[in-house]
Design a protein around this motif. Structure first.
Motif, short mmCIF file in Angstrom:
data_model
loop_
_atom_site.label_atom_id
_atom_site.label_comp_id
_atom_site.label_asym_id
_atom_site.label_seq_id
_atom_site.Cartn_x
_atom_site.Cartn_y
_atom_site.Cartn_z
N GLU A 236 0.81 -1.22 0.00
CA GLU A 236 0.00 0.00 0.00
C GLU A 236 0.84 1.27 0.00
O GLU A 236 0.33 2.37 -0.21
CB GLU A 236 -0.93 0.01 1.22
N ARG A 237 2.15 1.14 0.20
CA ARG A 237 3.00 2.33 0.34
C ARG A 237 3.31 2.97 -1.01
O ARG A 237 3.43 2.29 -2.03
CB ARG A 237 4.30 1.97 1.03
N LYS A 238 3.48 4.28 -0.96
CA LYS A 238 3.97 5.01 -2.13
C LYS A 238 5.47 4.75 -2.26
O LYS A 238 6.13 4.30 -1.33
CB LYS A 238 3.69 6.50 -1.98
N PHE A 239 6.01 5.05 -3.43
CA PHE A 239 7.41 4.72 -3.70
C PHE A 239 8.03 5.75 -4.62
O PHE A 239 7.32 6.57 -5.22
CB PHE A 239 7.51 3.32 -4.31
N MET A 240 9.34 5.72 -4.69
CA MET A 240 10.09 6.58 -5.62
C MET A 240 10.45 5.79 -6.87
O MET A 240 10.60 4.57 -6.83
CB MET A 240 11.34 7.12 -4.94
N HIS A 241 10.60 6.52 -7.98
CA HIS A 241 10.87 5.89 -9.27
C HIS A 241 11.91 6.72 -10.01
O HIS A 241 11.90 7.95 -9.96
CB HIS A 241 9.57 5.80 -10.08
N LEU A 242 12.82 6.04 -10.69
CA LEU A 242 13.90 6.74 -11.38
C LEU A 242 13.37 7.69 -12.46
O LEU A 242 13.88 8.80 -12.63
CB LEU A 242 14.86 5.73 -12.01
N GLY A 243 12.36 7.25 -13.21
CA GLY A 243 11.81 8.10 -14.26
C GLY A 243 11.19 9.36 -13.69
O GLY A 243 11.42 10.47 -14.21
N PHE A 244 10.41 9.23 -12.63
CA PHE A 244 9.82 10.41 -12.01
C PHE A 244 10.89 11.27 -11.34
O PHE A 244 10.77 12.51 -11.31
CB PHE A 244 8.77 9.99 -10.97
N HIS A 245 11.92 10.63 -10.81
CA HIS A 245 13.03 11.38 -10.20
C HIS A 245 13.69 12.28 -11.25
O HIS A 245 14.04 13.43 -10.96
CB HIS A 245 14.04 10.41 -9.62
N ILE A 246 13.86 11.76 -12.46
CA ILE A 246 14.44 12.57 -13.54
C ILE A 246 13.55 13.77 -13.84
O ILE A 246 14.03 14.91 -13.97
CB ILE A 246 14.64 11.71 -14.80
N TYR A 247 12.25 13.52 -13.94
CA TYR A 247 11.30 14.63 -14.20
C TYR A 247 11.33 15.65 -13.07
O TYR A 247 11.39 16.86 -13.32
CB TYR A 247 9.89 14.05 -14.36
N ASP A 248 11.32 15.18 -11.84
CA ASP A 248 11.25 16.08 -10.69
C ASP A 248 12.52 16.92 -10.58
O ASP A 248 12.45 18.14 -10.42
CB ASP A 248 11.05 15.26 -9.41
N GLY B 175 14.78 17.49 -12.94
CA GLY B 175 15.04 18.29 -14.13
C GLY B 175 14.10 19.46 -14.32
O GLY B 175 14.49 20.48 -14.89
N PHE B 176 12.84 19.33 -13.86
CA PHE B 176 11.86 20.36 -14.18
C PHE B 176 11.22 21.02 -12.96
O PHE B 176 10.59 22.06 -13.08
CB PHE B 176 10.74 19.76 -15.04
N GLN B 177 11.36 20.41 -11.78
CA GLN B 177 10.74 20.97 -10.58
C GLN B 177 11.76 21.45 -9.55
O GLN B 177 11.38 21.90 -8.48
CB GLN B 177 9.84 19.90 -9.93
N SER B 178 13.04 21.33 -9.86
CA SER B 178 14.06 21.68 -8.89
C SER B 178 14.20 23.19 -8.76
O SER B 178 14.19 23.92 -9.76
CB SER B 178 15.41 21.08 -9.31
N PRO B 179 14.35 23.70 -7.53
CA PRO B 179 14.57 25.14 -7.35
C PRO B 179 15.98 25.57 -7.75
O PRO B 179 16.23 26.76 -7.90
CB PRO B 179 14.35 25.34 -5.85
#
Length: 551
Positions: free
Chosen positions: A489-501, A503-507
């Motif tokens: 049931e837990r949420k998780f981290m993913h390499l593809g989403f990590h790249i998006y985050d 690359g595009f959401q970083s301050p």
């Protein structure tokens, strides 16, 4: 020439050329990704220089030169820079100055003609901090509880020793918080849910209340002891600090509790740099992220990606194989089966985000919500399975890749010669025995091919996962030492989403850019590793049943 075209040779050469260009393009992309990403961990020299501002004042600079590019002098002059000389173009450099808490900026572009003489002082230290990014400066002194321990060049050895001590204390605190305190919190939460369940079932009598209170008191006492131990370690961690002189001449005191690593890049030899590079690469793979995912490691994302893909493979393989077997071996071939096949092929072209919306609506809200109401009423209104998690992500990607496995299974079954089936039936085997003992082993390499294609696609998908389970930072892994050990049931981290985050959401885009390349390279390596494992299994099956397949 006409005969040459008729022979088909031009098309052969054209195809070979296209393949060669494609291979070169892929190799170029991989080389660029590896160079930009893996080169980030190599220790870079720290320069000290001066810079003439647009108002005529001169400031000091200490930092690493990260990039260099050619720009128009006219464009710089229009921006207010006073560039000497008559050149049309000049260079500008991107310097990582660090000290974000002191200067307010981490990276800045500087026209090269406005920089003074560049030196590489031996006493300049590079400090990787757990917060505020890198710190650069001249080491002045080392302190213990505010008292001077050493100064000048003599302070370097005590700084290294106390940094190692601080890192060891930090690991002890992290272990206490994640394991021992985490276990107590987990047991307290289970106790709360047990009390709530007894209350809903109207079984919460005085004896049950007394038993729960005794257990809670024991856990609170254990929690208090662990908290005292943690506070004592934190007090020891806060003991040491160092003082460094930054570029503008100010002396800044930095607690060693904030320091992740410290080194002198300008005094490193080749073997020291190789050792440092290996250490930083290992930290990138095995450590947790920090600083909004722009520093530290990405182990939770690697773990989440691999675990999600393995769960998806476990789900999609039997479903896809059973569907392919039924459609090829048992279903009456007619209009209905043709429509189903067309539908399966069309499903392969549906955008992945549509699967994510379906997974959110059906798996998370409908199926997960009903599971919570039936099996976890004590946790409501807080969701257990009624919120995005790794199970729903695996199921969603299983649906996404199901057509690939079905088509590959059908093609594999179609390749089995009819004579093999007839021979098995003639020897007295039933249809089920023929399918299980003869046909499926021969078709298994094709089924593995379908699984390989499914894994390759699922590992790189991001859009549906953003709706059904993946998060920027997961507080706990889906697999740990607490019962039931595998927490679907837990949420998780993913390499593809990590790249998006990153690359595009970083301050801090400039700091995050190298990590985007490094993470992308690592994602490709993970996908290749998963595929190679499946290919090895397929080749073993192919060799095992090679003779039977050639009958």
């Amino acid at each position: 020439m006409k005969d040459w075209f008729k022979s088909g040779s031009p098309w052969i050469w054209l195809t070979a050329g296209a393949v060669a260009v494609s291979v070169l393009a892929v190799a170029g992309v991989m080389a660029l990704t590896a160079l930009r990403g893996l080169g980030h961990f190599w220790p870079k020299a720290v320069i000290e220089t001066t810079y003439k501002e647009r108002d005529g004042s001169t400031i000091g600079l200490i930092g690493e030169i990260r990039e260099r590019e050619e720009v128009s002098v006219r464009r710089l002059r229009e921006a207010g820079f006073v560039i000497p000389g008559d050149d049309t173009f000049t260079d500008r450099v991107l310097i990582k100055m660090g000290n974000r808490d002191v200067s307010g900026v981490d990276f800045r572009w500087f026209p090269l003609p406005l920089l003074g003489e560049q030196t590489k002082p031996h006493d300049v230290i590079t400090v990787e901090r757990r917060e505020w990014g890198n710190f650069y400066g001249h080491l002045v002194a080392v302190k213990q509880e505010g008292q001077l321990i050493a100064s000048g060049e003599a302070a370097w050895a005590p700084l290294q020793e106390r940094t190692a001590r601080a890192q060891d204390l930090f690991k002890q605190i992290h272990k206490l918080e994640k394991q021992e305190i985490g276990k107590v919190n987990y047991e307290l939460e289970r106790l709360r849910l047990s009390e709530r369940r007894l209350q809903l079932e109207d079984h919460l009598d005085d004896a049950a209340k007394a038993s729960l209170a005794a257990k809670r008191e024991a856990l609170n006492k254990e929690f208090g002891a662990l908290q005292e131990k943690t506070d004592a370690l934190r007090k020891q961690l806060a003991r040491d600090s160092f003082v460094a002189r930054v570029a503008d001449g100010r002396e800044v005191e930095v607690p060693l509790a904030q320091v992740a690593d410290v080194y002198r890049a300008n005094t490193m030899g080749l073997f020291d740099k190789i050792s440092h590079y290996a250490k930083k690469l290992g930290e990138f793979i095995w450590d947790d992220p920090r600083e909004a995912n722009t520093e530290g490691g990405i182990f939770p994302a690697i773990f989440g990606t691999v675990m999600m893909v393995l769960l998806m493979a476990v789900i999609v393989t039997p479903l896809g194989i059973m569907a392919g077997i039924y459609m090829r071996e048992y279903a009456k071939q007619g209009t209905l089966i043709r429509i189903i096949r067309i539908s399966v092929n069309n499903l392969a072209g549906v955008p992945s985000i549509v699967y994510g919306v379906f997974g959110l609506g059906f798996f998370v809200y409908f199926l997960g919500g009903n599971i919570d109401r039936l099996f976890f009423p004590e946790a409501l209104p807080g969701p257990t399975f009624g919120s995005p998690g790794i199970l729903w992500s695996a199921l969603t990607l299983a649906l996404l890749t199901l057509p690939v496995v079905i088509v590959a299974t059908e093609e594999g079954l179609a390749r089995v010669p009819r004579s093999v089936r007839e021979g098995s039936l003639a020897l007295g085997a039933t249809k089920a025995e023929t399918l299980w003992r003869t046909v499926l082993p021969i078709a298994s390499p094709a089924m593995m091919t379908g699984l390989i294609l499914a894994v390759a696609r699922a590992a790189g998908e991001v859009a549906p996962l953003m709706l059904v389970g993946v998060v920027k930072l997961a507080p706990a892994l889906p697999l740990d030492g607490f019962f039931p050990f595998l927490h679907l049931e837990r949420k998780f981290m993913h390499l593809g989403f990590h790249i998006y985050d990153v690359g595009f959401q970083s301050p801090n885009v400039e700091a995050a850019r190298p990590l985007v390349y490094a993470t992308a390279m690592l994602l490709v390596v993970v996908i290749i590793g998963l595929n190679l494992t499946a290919i090895r299994m397929r080749n073993r099956l192919r060799e095992k049943f090679k003779e039977l397949d050639s009958v």
